[in-house]
Design a protein around this motif. Sequence first.
Motif, PDB file in Angstrom:
ATOM      1  N   MET A  93       4.579  10.239  -6.839  1.00 36.23           N
ATOM      2  CA  MET A  93       5.944  10.329  -7.342  1.00 36.23           C
ATOM      3  C   MET A  93       6.224   9.210  -8.340  1.00 36.23           C
ATOM      4  O   MET A  93       6.814   9.437  -9.405  1.00 36.23           O
ATOM      5  CB  MET A  93       6.926  10.248  -6.182  1.00 36.23           C
ATOM      6  CG  MET A  93       8.388  10.324  -6.590  1.00 36.23           C
ATOM      7  SD  MET A  93       9.476  10.176  -5.163  1.00 36.23           S
ATOM      8  CE  MET A  93       9.012   8.563  -4.540  1.00 36.23           C
ATOM      9  N   VAL A  94       5.783   7.969  -8.023  1.00 36.82           N
ATOM     10  CA  VAL A  94       6.007   6.841  -8.923  1.00 36.82           C
ATOM     11  C   VAL A  94       5.229   7.027 -10.220  1.00 36.82           C
ATOM     12  O   VAL A  94       5.749   6.813 -11.320  1.00 36.82           O
ATOM     13  CB  VAL A  94       5.601   5.520  -8.239  1.00 36.82           C
ATOM     14  CG1 VAL A  94       5.672   4.357  -9.229  1.00 36.82           C
ATOM     15  CG2 VAL A  94       6.500   5.236  -7.047  1.00 36.82           C
ATOM     16  N   ALA A  95       3.970   7.460 -10.090  1.00 33.98           N
ATOM     17  CA  ALA A  95       3.122   7.647 -11.269  1.00 33.98           C
ATOM     18  C   ALA A  95       3.655   8.750 -12.175  1.00 33.98           C
ATOM     19  O   ALA A  95       3.552   8.676 -13.407  1.00 33.98           O
ATOM     20  CB  ALA A  95       1.697   7.959 -10.839  1.00 33.98           C
ATOM     21  N   GLN A  96       4.231   9.778 -11.574  1.00 34.16           N
ATOM     22  CA  GLN A  96       4.774  10.890 -12.343  1.00 34.16           C
ATOM     23  C   GLN A  96       5.923  10.445 -13.246  1.00 34.16           C
ATOM     24  O   GLN A  96       6.160  11.016 -14.304  1.00 34.16           O
ATOM     25  CB  GLN A  96       5.261  12.001 -11.404  1.00 34.16           C
ATOM     26  CG  GLN A  96       5.652  13.284 -12.116  1.00 34.16           C
ATOM     27  CD  GLN A  96       6.011  14.388 -11.137  1.00 34.16           C
ATOM     28  OE1 GLN A  96       6.242  14.137  -9.953  1.00 34.16           O
ATOM     29  NE2 GLN A  96       6.041  15.620 -11.607  1.00 34.16           N
ATOM     30  N   GLY A  97       6.619   9.395 -12.839  1.00 30.04           N
ATOM     31  CA  GLY A  97       7.719   8.871 -13.637  1.00 30.04           C
ATOM     32  C   GLY A  97       7.250   8.103 -14.858  1.00 30.04           C
ATOM     33  O   GLY A  97       8.068   7.691 -15.683  1.00 30.04           O
ATOM     34  N   GLY A  98       5.951   7.891 -14.978  1.00 31.25           N
ATOM     35  CA  GLY A  98       5.396   7.227 -16.150  1.00 31.25           C
ATOM     36  C   GLY A  98       5.478   5.718 -16.117  1.00 31.25           C
ATOM     37  O   GLY A  98       5.146   5.051 -17.099  1.00 31.25           O
ATOM     38  N   GLU A  99       5.893   5.139 -14.996  1.00 33.46           N
ATOM     39  CA  GLU A  99       6.001   3.693 -14.890  1.00 33.46           C
ATOM     40  C   GLU A  99       4.776   3.110 -14.198  1.00 33.46           C
ATOM     41  O   GLU A  99       4.159   3.750 -13.353  1.00 33.46           O
ATOM     42  CB  GLU A  99       7.262   3.306 -14.119  1.00 33.46           C
ATOM     43  CG  GLU A  99       8.556   3.733 -14.784  1.00 33.46           C
ATOM     44  CD  GLU A  99       9.771   3.242 -14.023  1.00 33.46           C
ATOM     45  OE1 GLU A  99       9.578   2.493 -13.049  1.00 33.46           O
ATOM     46  OE2 GLU A  99      10.890   3.616 -14.402  1.00 33.46           O
ATOM     47  N   THR A 109       0.857  -1.177   0.000  1.00 34.79           N
ATOM     48  CA  THR A 109       0.000   0.000   0.000  1.00 34.79           C
ATOM     49  C   THR A 109       0.894   1.227   0.000  1.00 34.79           C
ATOM     50  O   THR A 109       1.602   1.482   0.974  1.00 34.79           O
ATOM     51  CB  THR A 109      -0.922   0.026   1.232  1.00 34.79           C
ATOM     52  OG1 THR A 109      -1.691  -1.181   1.272  1.00 34.79           O
ATOM     53  CG2 THR A 109      -1.868   1.220   1.167  1.00 34.79           C
ATOM     54  N   MET A 110       0.894   1.957  -1.107  1.00 38.69           N
ATOM     55  CA  MET A 110       1.716   3.154  -1.244  1.00 38.69           C
ATOM     56  C   MET A 110       0.951   4.363  -0.753  1.00 38.69           C
ATOM     57  O   MET A 110      -0.221   4.547  -1.096  1.00 38.69           O
ATOM     58  CB  MET A 110       2.097   3.378  -2.703  1.00 38.69           C
ATOM     59  CG  MET A 110       2.805   2.225  -3.358  1.00 38.69           C
ATOM     60  SD  MET A 110       3.170   2.574  -5.103  1.00 38.69           S
ATOM     61  CE  MET A 110       3.811   0.972  -5.629  1.00 38.69           C
ATOM     62  N   GLY A 111       1.597   5.196   0.042  1.00 39.92           N
ATOM     63  CA  GLY A 111       0.990   6.439   0.478  1.00 39.92           C
ATOM     64  C   GLY A 111       0.766   7.370  -0.707  1.00 39.92           C
ATOM     65  O   GLY A 111       1.393   7.212  -1.761  1.00 39.92           O
ATOM     66  N   PRO A 112      -0.127   8.349  -0.580  1.00 37.93           N
ATOM     67  CA  PRO A 112      -0.437   9.252  -1.697  1.00 37.93           C
ATOM     68  C   PRO A 112       0.778   9.937  -2.299  1.00 37.93           C
ATOM     69  O   PRO A 112       0.902  10.025  -3.533  1.00 37.93           O
ATOM     70  CB  PRO A 112      -1.402  10.266  -1.062  1.00 37.93           C
ATOM     71  CG  PRO A 112      -2.045   9.520   0.062  1.00 37.93           C
ATOM     72  CD  PRO A 112      -0.981   8.626   0.599  1.00 37.93           C
ATOM     73  N   GLU A 113       1.691  10.420  -1.460  1.00 32.19           N
ATOM     74  CA  GLU A 113       2.863  11.126  -1.990  1.00 32.19           C
ATOM     75  C   GLU A 113       3.773  10.174  -2.751  1.00 32.19           C
ATOM     76  O   GLU A 113       4.277  10.502  -3.830  1.00 32.19           O
ATOM     77  CB  GLU A 113       3.636  11.801  -0.849  1.00 32.19           C
ATOM     78  CG  GLU A 113       2.879  12.916  -0.141  1.00 32.19           C
ATOM     79  CD  GLU A 113       1.912  12.394   0.910  1.00 32.19           C
ATOM     80  OE1 GLU A 113       1.908  11.152   1.166  1.00 32.19           O
ATOM     81  OE2 GLU A 113       1.150  13.205   1.464  1.00 32.19           O
ATOM     82  N   PHE A 114       3.990   8.984  -2.196  1.00 33.09           N
ATOM     83  CA  PHE A 114       4.836   7.997  -2.850  1.00 33.09           C
ATOM     84  C   PHE A 114       4.228   7.580  -4.188  1.00 33.09           C
ATOM     85  O   PHE A 114       4.911   7.500  -5.216  1.00 33.09           O
ATOM     86  CB  PHE A 114       5.018   6.796  -1.923  1.00 33.09           C
ATOM     87  CG  PHE A 114       5.888   5.709  -2.477  1.00 33.09           C
ATOM     88  CD1 PHE A 114       6.905   5.979  -3.376  1.00 33.09           C
ATOM     89  CD2 PHE A 114       5.713   4.398  -2.052  1.00 33.09           C
ATOM     90  CE1 PHE A 114       7.717   4.968  -3.871  1.00 33.09           C
ATOM     91  CE2 PHE A 114       6.519   3.387  -2.534  1.00 33.09           C
ATOM     92  CZ  PHE A 114       7.517   3.673  -3.451  1.00 33.09           C
TER      93      PHE A 114
END
Length: 200
Positions: free
Chosen positions: A46-52, A38-43
């Motif tokens: 950040m991951v989604a912003q990288g496009g992966e 379970t990833m926190g909103p900020e994490f």
Amino acid sequence: MRKFFALLFILPLAACFDADITIDFIDNDTAEMNAVMTMGPEFYAMVAQGGEDPCEEGVGEAQADGSYLCTISETGSIDDLIAEANAPSDHDDMNSPTGGMTQGYVIERLDSETIKVSFDLTEMLSDSKPDEDMGEMAAMLRASFTGHAITMNVTGASVVETNGTVSDDGKTATFVIPLEKMLDEDPGLPNSFDATVKTR
């Protein structure tokens, strides 16, 4: 599953998450691995912003609070699981305290009905210490990490030996790493979480 473990080893310091990993030896031939992060909103942002894809190998679901749930499940033969876990890597260091467990875990048969699993804890924590000049930021991170943890479970017909905690029914060995331990200079943890179980 290897990508899931790799993610745990390269987590940025600001990552706030919970992870629950279980290896269940169902019988003498079959094992099931389940991993839930379970990833926190900020994490997650950040991951989604990288496009992966943050859950490439599993099923991902964005939650209403902005967090993200990633579930990975695999069922197969124990021999296949051993081969995957023990596959060599270009970064293996056999001189390390945990013998080069860069996949995050090592599985071995001790005999026809006994399996040993070792999770590398030194690699998981090696790059997570705060910089000395972080000052108040380290305290803020510790506060945000409180209540979150990485939980590892190994289940079989019975637990033979472990440096973790054995369940009341004697079938599961568990080791919990509170996330704030990742900020300690000396987290007071062993080099690895080890569990030896019978498969029948």
